[in-house]
Write a protein that holds these residues in place. Sequence first.
Motif, PDB file in Angstrom:
ATOM      1  N   CYS A   1      -4.717   3.340  13.809  1.00 56.37           N
ATOM      2  CA  CYS A   1      -4.566   2.729  12.490  1.00 56.37           C
ATOM      3  C   CYS A   1      -5.348   3.568  11.489  1.00 56.37           C
ATOM      4  CB  CYS A   1      -5.090   1.295  12.484  1.00 56.37           C
ATOM      5  SG  CYS A   1      -5.111   0.564  10.826  1.00 56.37           S
ATOM      6  N   LEU A   2      -4.684   3.979  10.448  1.00 60.43           N
ATOM      7  CA  LEU A   2      -5.318   4.701   9.359  1.00 60.43           C
ATOM      8  C   LEU A   2      -5.478   3.735   8.192  1.00 60.43           C
ATOM      9  CD1 LEU A   2      -6.302   7.259   7.908  1.00 60.43           C
ATOM     10  CD2 LEU A   2      -3.901   7.728   7.338  1.00 60.43           C
ATOM     11  N   ALA A   3      -6.720   3.416   7.860  1.00 67.53           N
ATOM     12  CA  ALA A   3      -7.021   2.564   6.700  1.00 67.53           C
ATOM     13  C   ALA A   3      -7.485   3.500   5.594  1.00 67.53           C
ATOM     14  CB  ALA A   3      -8.104   1.559   7.055  1.00 67.53           C
ATOM     15  N   TYR A   4      -6.806   3.482   4.478  1.00 69.55           N
ATOM     16  CA  TYR A   4      -7.188   4.390   3.408  1.00 69.55           C
ATOM     17  C   TYR A   4      -7.193   3.664   2.070  1.00 69.55           C
ATOM     18  CZ  TYR A   4      -2.125   4.927   2.693  1.00 69.55           C
ATOM     19  OH  TYR A   4      -0.791   4.702   2.466  1.00 69.55           O
ATOM     20  N   LYS A   5      -8.143   4.061   1.251  1.00 67.98           N
ATOM     21  CA  LYS A   5      -8.316   3.434  -0.058  1.00 67.98           C
ATOM     22  C   LYS A   5      -7.797   4.373  -1.130  1.00 67.98           C
ATOM     23  CE  LYS A   5     -11.607   0.986  -2.862  1.00 67.98           C
ATOM     24  NZ  LYS A   5     -12.987   0.608  -3.050  1.00 67.98           N
ATOM     25  N   VAL A   6      -6.866   3.864  -1.909  1.00 65.01           N
ATOM     26  CA  VAL A   6      -6.279   4.624  -3.005  1.00 65.01           C
ATOM     27  C   VAL A   6      -7.052   4.260  -4.285  1.00 65.01           C
ATOM     28  CG1 VAL A   6      -4.178   5.062  -4.328  1.00 65.01           C
ATOM     29  CG2 VAL A   6      -4.025   4.577  -1.874  1.00 65.01           C
ATOM     30  N   PRO A   7      -7.606   5.241  -4.985  1.00 66.30           N
ATOM     31  CA  PRO A   7      -8.366   4.935  -6.199  1.00 66.30           C
ATOM     32  C   PRO A   7      -7.576   4.058  -7.176  1.00 66.30           C
ATOM     33  CG  PRO A   7      -8.600   7.246  -5.639  1.00 66.30           C
ATOM     34  CD  PRO A   7      -7.543   6.681  -4.716  1.00 66.30           C
ATOM     35  N   ARG A   8      -8.226   3.038  -7.675  1.00 69.43           N
ATOM     36  CA  ARG A   8      -7.677   2.087  -8.644  1.00 69.43           C
ATOM     37  C   ARG A   8      -6.489   1.292  -8.120  1.00 69.43           C
ATOM     38  NH1 ARG A   8      -9.240   6.535 -10.896  1.00 69.43           N
ATOM     39  NH2 ARG A   8      -7.227   7.526 -11.091  1.00 69.43           N
ATOM     40  N   LYS A   9      -6.183   1.390  -6.817  1.00 72.20           N
ATOM     41  CA  LYS A   9      -5.075   0.617  -6.251  1.00 72.20           C
ATOM     42  C   LYS A   9      -5.504  -0.212  -5.050  1.00 72.20           C
ATOM     43  CE  LYS A   9      -1.379   3.532  -7.894  1.00 72.20           C
ATOM     44  NZ  LYS A   9      -0.211   4.329  -7.572  1.00 72.20           N
ATOM     45  N   GLY A  10      -6.513   0.230  -4.340  1.00 75.53           N
ATOM     46  CA  GLY A  10      -7.002  -0.560  -3.217  1.00 75.53           C
ATOM     47  C   GLY A  10      -6.605  -0.012  -1.850  1.00 75.53           C
ATOM     48  N   TRP A  11      -6.782  -0.843  -0.854  1.00 79.81           N
ATOM     49  CA  TRP A  11      -6.597  -0.450   0.545  1.00 79.81           C
ATOM     50  C   TRP A  11      -5.149  -0.505   0.981  1.00 79.81           C
ATOM     51  CZ3 TRP A  11     -10.176   1.675   3.587  1.00 79.81           C
ATOM     52  CH2 TRP A  11     -11.515   1.559   3.207  1.00 79.81           C
ATOM     53  N   ARG A  12      -4.799   0.414   1.882  1.00 84.15           N
ATOM     54  CA  ARG A  12      -3.509   0.444   2.576  1.00 84.15           C
ATOM     55  C   ARG A  12      -3.812   0.700   4.052  1.00 84.15           C
ATOM     56  NH1 ARG A  12       0.344  -1.829   0.050  1.00 84.15           N
ATOM     57  NH2 ARG A  12       1.804  -0.726   1.369  1.00 84.15           N
ATOM     58  N   PHE A  13      -2.912   0.261   4.908  1.00 90.42           N
ATOM     59  CA  PHE A  13      -3.067   0.445   6.353  1.00 90.42           C
ATOM     60  C   PHE A  13      -1.792   1.056   6.903  1.00 90.42           C
ATOM     61  CE2 PHE A  13      -6.027  -2.761   5.126  1.00 90.42           C
ATOM     62  CZ  PHE A  13      -7.124  -2.587   5.958  1.00 90.42           C
ATOM     63  N   ARG A  14      -1.933   2.122   7.683  1.00 89.64           N
ATOM     64  CA  ARG A  14      -0.784   2.808   8.283  1.00 89.64           C
ATOM     65  C   ARG A  14      -0.900   2.673   9.790  1.00 89.64           C
ATOM     66  NH1 ARG A  14       3.316   6.022   6.506  1.00 89.64           N
ATOM     67  NH2 ARG A  14       2.489   5.912   4.406  1.00 89.64           N
ATOM     68  N   VAL A  15       0.148   2.116  10.392  1.00 91.22           N
ATOM     69  CA  VAL A  15       0.188   1.894  11.837  1.00 91.22           C
ATOM     70  C   VAL A  15       1.536   2.388  12.379  1.00 91.22           C
ATOM     71  CG1 VAL A  15      -1.374  -0.100  11.715  1.00 91.22           C
ATOM     72  CG2 VAL A  15       1.101  -0.466  11.613  1.00 91.22           C
TER      73      VAL A  15
END
Length: 133
Positions: free
Chosen positions: A83-97
């Motif tokens: 699982c890749l959890a990544y934070k996009v500036p000014r948009k918040g968290w996303r999770f890639r599975v």
Amino acid sequence: MGAFSRNKGARCERELCALLRDNLGGDFSRNLKQYQKAQEGDIEQLVGPYLVESKSHATLNLKSWWGQIVAAASRHELRPLPCLAYKVPRKGWRFRVPIPQAWESGHQWGRELTYTMDLSPDGFFLIVREHKG
């Protein structure tokens, strides 16, 4: 890696641990062994069936990041899903599975970024809560 990058990464990991605790309950903490040993997830505990790698960077490098967590998951003794959890500036968290059908095929192509799902935090938390392990 410089001190600024390490500090930024540590802040990202602490924020992610708090997000996981708030939404899934349980105890989630940073994996401090990651600095001594390559190919470790960033969160000490598995999150449901997932080994989690976190990133916070203005420039997304999803292909490279996905390769990093797939390698770490394949070396883990429990063989968790990546699982890749990544934070996009000014948009918040996303999770890639991984898409389950692609991952379960056992083919190498099923490990590629093309065969992943990008989820909102709520979508990821739903999948983890509903996981039958």
